[in-house]
Write a protein that holds these residues in place. Structure first.
Motif, mmCIF file in Angstrom:
data_model
loop_
_atom_site.group_PDB
_atom_site.id
_atom_site.type_symbol
_atom_site.label_atom_id
_atom_site.label_comp_id
_atom_site.label_asym_id
_atom_site.label_seq_id
_atom_site.Cartn_x
_atom_site.Cartn_y
_atom_site.Cartn_z
ATOM 1 N N LEU A 253 0.978 -1.136 -0.121
ATOM 2 C CA LEU A 253 0.146 -0.165 0.045
ATOM 3 C C LEU A 253 0.856 1.299 -0.069
ATOM 4 C CD1 LEU A 253 -2.623 1.276 0.191
ATOM 5 C CD2 LEU A 253 -2.597 1.075 2.566
ATOM 6 N N LYS A 254 1.919 1.109 0.782
ATOM 7 C CA LYS A 254 2.815 2.593 0.740
ATOM 8 C C LYS A 254 3.321 2.922 -0.462
ATOM 9 C CE LYS A 254 6.530 4.386 3.391
ATOM 10 N NZ LYS A 254 7.500 4.099 4.690
ATOM 11 N N ALA A 255 3.910 1.848 -1.071
ATOM 12 C CA ALA A 255 4.333 2.178 -2.413
ATOM 13 C C ALA A 255 3.479 2.510 -3.624
ATOM 14 C CB ALA A 255 5.044 0.693 -3.076
ATOM 15 N N CYS A 256 2.132 1.860 -3.302
ATOM 16 C CA CYS A 256 1.348 2.325 -4.286
ATOM 17 C C CYS A 256 0.455 3.730 -4.004
ATOM 18 C CB CYS A 256 -0.069 1.334 -4.145
ATOM 19 S SG CYS A 256 -1.574 2.010 -4.959
ATOM 20 N N LEU A 257 0.668 4.008 -2.832
ATOM 21 C CA LEU A 257 0.250 5.448 -2.354
ATOM 22 C C LEU A 257 1.114 6.471 -2.783
ATOM 23 C CD1 LEU A 257 -2.180 6.936 -0.933
ATOM 24 C CD2 LEU A 257 -1.214 6.336 1.248
ATOM 25 N N LYS A 258 2.426 6.110 -2.780
ATOM 26 C CA LYS A 258 3.324 7.155 -3.056
ATOM 27 C C LYS A 258 3.355 7.375 -4.789
ATOM 28 C CE LYS A 258 6.269 7.677 0.460
ATOM 29 N NZ LYS A 258 6.399 9.133 1.046
ATOM 30 N N SER A 259 2.927 6.262 -5.303
ATOM 31 C CA SER A 259 2.636 6.423 -6.779
ATOM 32 C C SER A 259 1.425 7.577 -7.244
ATOM 33 C CB SER A 259 2.605 5.231 -7.621
ATOM 34 O OG SER A 259 3.759 4.434 -7.385
ATOM 35 N N VAL A 260 0.635 7.171 -6.423
ATOM 36 C CA VAL A 260 -0.363 8.001 -6.376
ATOM 37 C C VAL A 260 -0.469 9.443 -6.028
ATOM 38 C CG1 VAL A 260 -3.212 8.196 -6.025
ATOM 39 C CG2 VAL A 260 -2.121 6.140 -6.251
ATOM 40 N N VAL A 261 0.197 9.819 -4.887
ATOM 41 C CA VAL A 261 0.394 10.878 -4.392
ATOM 42 C C VAL A 261 1.311 11.881 -5.316
ATOM 43 C CG1 VAL A 261 1.939 11.980 -2.625
ATOM 44 C CG2 VAL A 261 0.398 10.318 -2.051
ATOM 45 N N ASN A 262 2.058 11.122 -6.152
ATOM 46 C CA ASN A 262 3.270 11.916 -6.883
ATOM 47 C C ASN A 262 2.738 11.786 -8.272
ATOM 48 O OD1 ASN A 262 4.962 12.235 -4.673
ATOM 49 N ND2 ASN A 262 5.851 10.378 -5.185
ATOM 50 N N GLN A 263 1.316 12.149 -8.623
ATOM 51 C CA GLN A 263 0.853 12.346 -9.859
ATOM 52 C C GLN A 263 1.132 13.787 -10.246
ATOM 53 O OE1 GLN A 263 -1.245 10.006 -11.627
ATOM 54 N NE2 GLN A 263 0.137 8.875 -10.444
ATOM 55 N N THR A 264 1.107 13.992 -11.668
ATOM 56 C CA THR A 264 1.520 15.188 -12.123
ATOM 57 C C THR A 264 0.248 16.026 -12.298
ATOM 58 O OG1 THR A 264 1.218 14.315 -14.363
ATOM 59 C CG2 THR A 264 3.314 14.414 -13.581
ATOM 60 N N LEU A 265 -1.047 15.479 -12.137
ATOM 61 C CA LEU A 265 -2.156 16.328 -12.273
ATOM 62 C C LEU A 265 -2.040 17.175 -10.958
ATOM 63 C CD1 LEU A 265 -5.030 16.387 -13.472
ATOM 64 C CD2 LEU A 265 -5.779 15.096 -11.608
ATOM 65 N N GLU A 266 -2.549 18.321 -10.787
ATOM 66 C CA GLU A 266 -2.680 19.274 -9.784
ATOM 67 C C GLU A 266 -3.345 18.724 -8.601
ATOM 68 O OE1 GLU A 266 -1.517 22.447 -9.674
ATOM 69 O OE2 GLU A 266 -0.545 22.115 -11.734
ATOM 70 N N LYS A 267 -2.597 19.055 -7.512
ATOM 71 C CA LYS A 267 -3.217 18.362 -6.240
ATOM 72 C C LYS A 267 -4.728 18.691 -6.050
ATOM 73 C CE LYS A 267 1.032 16.647 -5.932
ATOM 74 N NZ LYS A 267 1.135 15.212 -6.361
ATOM 75 N N HIS A 268 -5.249 19.834 -6.213
ATOM 76 C CA HIS A 268 -6.430 20.085 -5.657
ATOM 77 C C HIS A 268 -7.376 19.377 -6.925
ATOM 78 C CE1 HIS A 268 -7.363 22.898 -9.042
ATOM 79 N NE2 HIS A 268 -6.051 23.269 -9.166
ATOM 80 N N GLN A 269 -6.961 18.750 -7.961
ATOM 81 C CA GLN A 269 -7.933 18.145 -8.549
ATOM 82 C C GLN A 269 -8.359 16.965 -8.209
ATOM 83 O OE1 GLN A 269 -5.528 19.582 -12.491
ATOM 84 N NE2 GLN A 269 -7.661 19.883 -13.045
ATOM 85 N N PHE A 270 -7.569 16.069 -7.283
ATOM 86 C CA PHE A 270 -7.941 14.702 -7.047
ATOM 87 C C PHE A 270 -7.864 14.589 -5.692
ATOM 88 C CE2 PHE A 270 -3.290 14.653 -7.600
ATOM 89 C CZ PHE A 270 -2.726 13.669 -6.710
ATOM 90 N N GLU A 271 -8.397 13.527 -5.236
ATOM 91 C CA GLU A 271 -8.356 13.005 -3.774
ATOM 92 C C GLU A 271 -8.087 11.332 -4.125
ATOM 93 O OE1 GLU A 271 -12.067 12.795 -1.936
ATOM 94 O OE2 GLU A 271 -13.286 12.114 -3.374
ATOM 95 N N ILE A 272 -7.772 10.805 -2.767
ATOM 96 C CA ILE A 272 -7.237 9.651 -2.880
ATOM 97 C C ILE A 272 -8.206 8.674 -1.661
ATOM 98 C CG2 ILE A 272 -5.578 8.020 -2.315
ATOM 99 C CD1 ILE A 272 -3.424 10.043 -3.190
ATOM 100 N N ILE A 273 -8.883 7.862 -1.792
ATOM 101 C CA ILE A 273 -9.688 7.127 -0.924
ATOM 102 C C ILE A 273 -9.101 5.783 -0.775
ATOM 103 C CG2 ILE A 273 -12.141 6.526 -0.112
ATOM 104 C CD1 ILE A 273 -13.066 8.418 -2.067
ATOM 105 N N ILE A 274 -8.480 5.439 0.478
ATOM 106 C CA ILE A 274 -7.960 4.158 0.774
ATOM 107 C C ILE A 274 -9.068 3.407 1.447
ATOM 108 C CG2 ILE A 274 -6.012 2.677 1.971
ATOM 109 C CD1 ILE A 274 -5.230 4.608 -0.701
ATOM 110 N N VAL A 275 -9.696 2.172 1.034
ATOM 111 C CA VAL A 275 -10.622 1.482 1.840
ATOM 112 C C VAL A 275 -10.280 0.055 2.308
ATOM 113 C CG1 VAL A 275 -12.907 0.747 1.610
ATOM 114 C CG2 VAL A 275 -12.178 2.626 0.334
ATOM 115 N N SER A 276 -10.091 -0.028 3.357
ATOM 116 C CA SER A 276 -9.790 -1.638 3.858
ATOM 117 C C SER A 276 -10.887 -2.487 4.064
ATOM 118 C CB SER A 276 -9.240 -1.376 5.351
ATOM 119 O OG SER A 276 -8.664 -2.390 5.884
#
Length: 324
Positions: free
Chosen positions: A19-42
């Motif tokens: 999850l940590k590796a995946c999350l790093k990849s999603v966090v570092n997207q080139t899309l402007e940060k205010h344009q997306f959110e990340i929802i982790i569901v356990s």
């Protein structure tokens, strides 16, 4: 939250390193940060995964939320909780063992033209070793999948129309095909988006993992019951008759032994041995040739037909459908 265009939903369960590796990849997207959110569901209570999310937030990550199902219910249920809680117009799905390319979200948003109901299917890359194992090759099959949750995006309105994921699919198997088939049946456009890339590394697997994987085949029966024509067109055109013949010859062998009829034993043994050998050879022909892997393929090729047919028929009974 009104600026959010796309919400990323990632189901997980007690795999914090992945999850940590995946999350790093999603966090570092080139899309402007205010344009997306990340929802982790356990998929159930999971303190380890929550700690990963909390740590990312401490490091200044964009909007991330951690949600948890009260009980383990499967990735389909986790994804439903995620998209229903999302603020974005588009819902992008990937898995906790995947690594989205840095331009993944930007490419999805760039292709979207404001359609109320539409879906996108991206490109999945599965790196394998020079001498891949059978498990690596099976995972690599994701590269040719028409629509997989490792890399797809669907508008929230579309998910509302088709009812999202069917939570009867309790394992990570066929729930994406079910959504795909519902999109087809509803006449919703599915656009291929090759520039939206997700890398799916092959995780380390225990010896004889293919035996454990057979349990998932029970959900083939559920998918067939819901979409019989599409199942035969897109998944498997006919039953695995070779498995049934392997079992038939094995039964003949046992009967011949019990009745002490040598010619019946010979027929059973010959048929079972030849078909089992052909199955093992087919798997080994394109996979790793180490002693350990060869032994694994021989052992599992003997057992797989029995397990596969058992779980197939159990699924047919469970879901009340004539399926072989």
């Amino acid at each position: 939250m009104e600026d959010i265009q796309i919400s990323v939903v990632v189901p997980t369960y007690k795999r914090p390193v992945l999850l940590k590796a995946c999350l790093k990849s999603v966090v570092n997207q080139t899309l402007e940060k205010h344009q997306f959110e990340i929802i982790i569901v356990s998929d159930g209570p999971d303190e380890e995964s929550e700690k990963v999310v909390v740590q990312e937030l401490k490091e200044g990550a964009p909007a991330i939320r951690f949600l948890s199902l009260p009980n383990k219910s499967g990735p389909a249920a986790a994804r439903n909780l995620g998209w229903k809680s999302a603020s974005g117009t588009i819902i992008a799905f990937t898995d906790d063992d995947c690594l989205p390319d840095k331009n993944w979200l930007k490419n999805i948003v760039s292709r979207y033209n404001g359609q109320k109901e539409i879906a996108f299917t991206g490109r999945v890359i599965v790196p394998v070793s020079k001498q891949p194992t059978d498990f690596e090759l099976n995972t690599k099959g994701l590269e040719t999948g028409e629509f997989v949750t490792a890399n797809c995006a669907v508008t929230k309105a579309t998910l509302q129309t088709v009812g999202g994921f069917d939570e009867a699919f309790k394992a990570a198997w066929r729930e994406d095909s079910d959504l795909h088939f519902k999109l087809i049946e509803w006449g919703i456009a599915i656009e291929k988006l090759d520039e939206a890339i997700v890398v799916h590394p092959v995780r380390k697997a225990p010896w004889a993992i293919s035996l454990r994987e057979q349990k998932k085949t029970q959900f083939n029966a559920l998918l067939y019951k819901k979409h019989p024509s599409l199942y035969r067109q897109r998944i498997k055109s006919s039953p695995s008759w070779n498995y049934y013949f392997i079992i038939l010859f094995f039964v003949v062998l046992l009967l011949g032994s019990l009745l002490e009829i040598s010619w019946l034993m010979s027929i059973g043994l010959s048929g079972w041995f030849l078909l089992s050998t052909a199955f093992a050879f087919k798997r080994l022909r394109v996979s790793r040739k180490t002693v350990s892997h060869i032994f694994e393929m021989i052992v599992t090729s003997i057992i797989i037909p029995f397990l596969s047919v058992y779980w197939t028929l159990r699924g047919a009974v469970k879901y009340r459908v004539l399926f072989f």
